[in-house]
Design a protein around this motif. Structure first.
Motif, PDB file in Angstrom:
ATOM      1  N   LEU A 277      38.812 -21.275 -28.509  1.00 33.31           N
ATOM      2  CA  LEU A 277      38.728 -20.298 -29.595  1.00 33.31           C
ATOM      3  C   LEU A 277      39.062 -18.927 -29.036  1.00 33.31           C
ATOM      4  O   LEU A 277      38.533 -18.539 -27.994  1.00 33.31           O
ATOM      5  CB  LEU A 277      37.307 -20.286 -30.183  1.00 33.31           C
TER       6      LEU A 277
ATOM      7  N   ALA B 158      30.910 -17.240 -31.769  1.00 31.35           N
ATOM      8  CA  ALA B 158      31.437 -18.225 -30.830  1.00 31.35           C
ATOM      9  C   ALA B 158      30.478 -19.396 -30.656  1.00 31.35           C
ATOM     10  O   ALA B 158      30.894 -20.559 -30.603  1.00 31.35           O
ATOM     11  CB  ALA B 158      31.713 -17.556 -29.481  1.00 31.35           C
TER      12      ALA B 158
ATOM     13  N   ALA C 180      33.256 -23.938 -29.493  1.00 28.70           N
ATOM     14  CA  ALA C 180      34.432 -24.397 -28.750  1.00 28.70           C
ATOM     15  C   ALA C 180      34.080 -24.616 -27.283  1.00 28.70           C
ATOM     16  O   ALA C 180      33.103 -24.060 -26.774  1.00 28.70           O
ATOM     17  CB  ALA C 180      35.557 -23.367 -28.873  1.00 28.70           C
TER      18      ALA C 180
ATOM     19  N   THR D 283      35.645 -19.937 -25.195  1.00 30.85           N
ATOM     20  CA  THR D 283      35.968 -18.871 -26.139  1.00 30.85           C
ATOM     21  C   THR D 283      36.450 -17.648 -25.371  1.00 30.85           C
ATOM     22  O   THR D 283      35.887 -17.296 -24.327  1.00 30.85           O
ATOM     23  CB  THR D 283      34.747 -18.489 -26.991  1.00 30.85           C
ATOM     24  N   TYR D 284      37.491 -17.008 -25.897  1.00 23.74           N
ATOM     25  CA  TYR D 284      38.040 -15.795 -25.297  1.00 23.74           C
ATOM     26  C   TYR D 284      38.034 -14.688 -26.343  1.00 23.74           C
ATOM     27  O   TYR D 284      38.507 -14.884 -27.460  1.00 23.74           O
ATOM     28  CB  TYR D 284      39.470 -16.038 -24.803  1.00 23.74           C
TER      29      TYR D 284
ATOM     30  N   ILE E 258      32.220 -18.335 -22.245  1.00 23.40           N
ATOM     31  CA  ILE E 258      32.764 -17.236 -23.045  1.00 23.40           C
ATOM     32  C   ILE E 258      33.363 -16.213 -22.085  1.00 23.40           C
ATOM     33  O   ILE E 258      32.723 -15.821 -21.101  1.00 23.40           O
ATOM     34  CB  ILE E 258      31.701 -16.588 -23.943  1.00 23.40           C
TER      35      ILE E 258
END
Length: 253
Positions: free
Chosen positions: A188, A211, A216, A219-220, A242
């Motif tokens: 994501l 997030a 996911a 996540t970025y 993350i």
């Protein structure tokens, strides 16, 4: 699938013109952020989401010589201003560029780039093939794309899911229905503007919460302003799985 972050900055980019803050003066390449955009290579096809003011620079930096489609999330200039530079791809590929956007966004493009849509076109202007989105899944060169509607304050914006990758920018509010479309993604990428409250963008804490709701594998955060803080400082504070995106980051799925 290979995903390349073309730009991870907000509307002004980072550094901001004239700003003397530590982030804008940082020497860390990860703190140099062009306007937000992403390139997706999948099944031999090349797709870009949003062509902001830095589109030409981003295409040259990543040496992208093929572009099969351009998707627009919404009509704001930091996401559309570079559309003129698809001319190079028209010339290389000898065909019109398929453009996908909501009807409202298409109408804005017609105002901003009137010469592109004129009946009597000046030689050499960009050539586009318009595809209006209605919120339903669609195909780009055989690749299924799922639009995910979010709200940028009160403005509807499309995120997009392609396979196991979901990209959401300029979001403040995401409905449960839209969250469900993003769930199950392996990666994501979602906006996180700054740490303090903002009217139309997710803050850092709100983005972390979002997030975790989506869940996911990784996540970025993208669409970051200089007010967020430095890449090194913020990423050290994030939960597991993350991360902070940066220009040039490449992810494989």
């Amino acid at each position: 699938m290979k995903v390349t972050v073309l730009g991870s900055g907000t509307s002004q980019g980072v550094p901001v013109i004239g700003c003397q803050c530590p982030v804008c003066q940082s020497l860390d390449f990860r703190d140099k952020r062009l306007r937000s955009s992403v390139h997706i290579e999948v099944a031999g096809k090349s797709i870009v989401i949003d062509s902001g003011p830095d589109f030409r620079q981003q295409m040259l930096r990543e040496r992208i010589s093929q572009l099969d489609a351009l998707l627009f999330t919404h009509e704001h200039k930091d996401h559309t201003a570079g559309m003129d530079d698809i001319r190079s791809f028209n010339f290389l590929q000898e065909k019109d560029m398929p453009v996908y956007a909501a009807p409202r966004v298409i109408e804005q493009l017609k105002r901003e780039f009137a010469y592109v849509f004129s009946e009597k076109k000046y030689p050499g202007v960009p050539m586009v093939e318009v595809n209006e989105l209605d919120g339903e899944p669609f195909e780009v060169e055989g690749i299924q794309v799922i639009p995910i509607e979010v709200l940028h304050y009160k403005l509807p914006v499309y995120g997009f899911r392609i396979g196991d990758f979901t990209y959401i920018t300029d979001a403040k509010t995401i409905s449960e229905e839209s969250l469900e479309k993003a769930r199950g993604s392996k990666i994501l990428m979602i906006n996180a503007l700054q740490q303090t409250e903002h009217l139309s963008h997710l803050t850092l804490n709100e983005a972390i919460d979002m997030a975790q709701k989506i869940g996911a594998d990784a996540t970025y955060f993208t669409h970051l302003s200089h007010k967020m803080g430095s890449h090194k400082t913020i990423e050290a504070q994030l939960p597991n799985n993350i991360y902070i995106a940066y220009d040039g980051l490449q992810l494989s799925l």
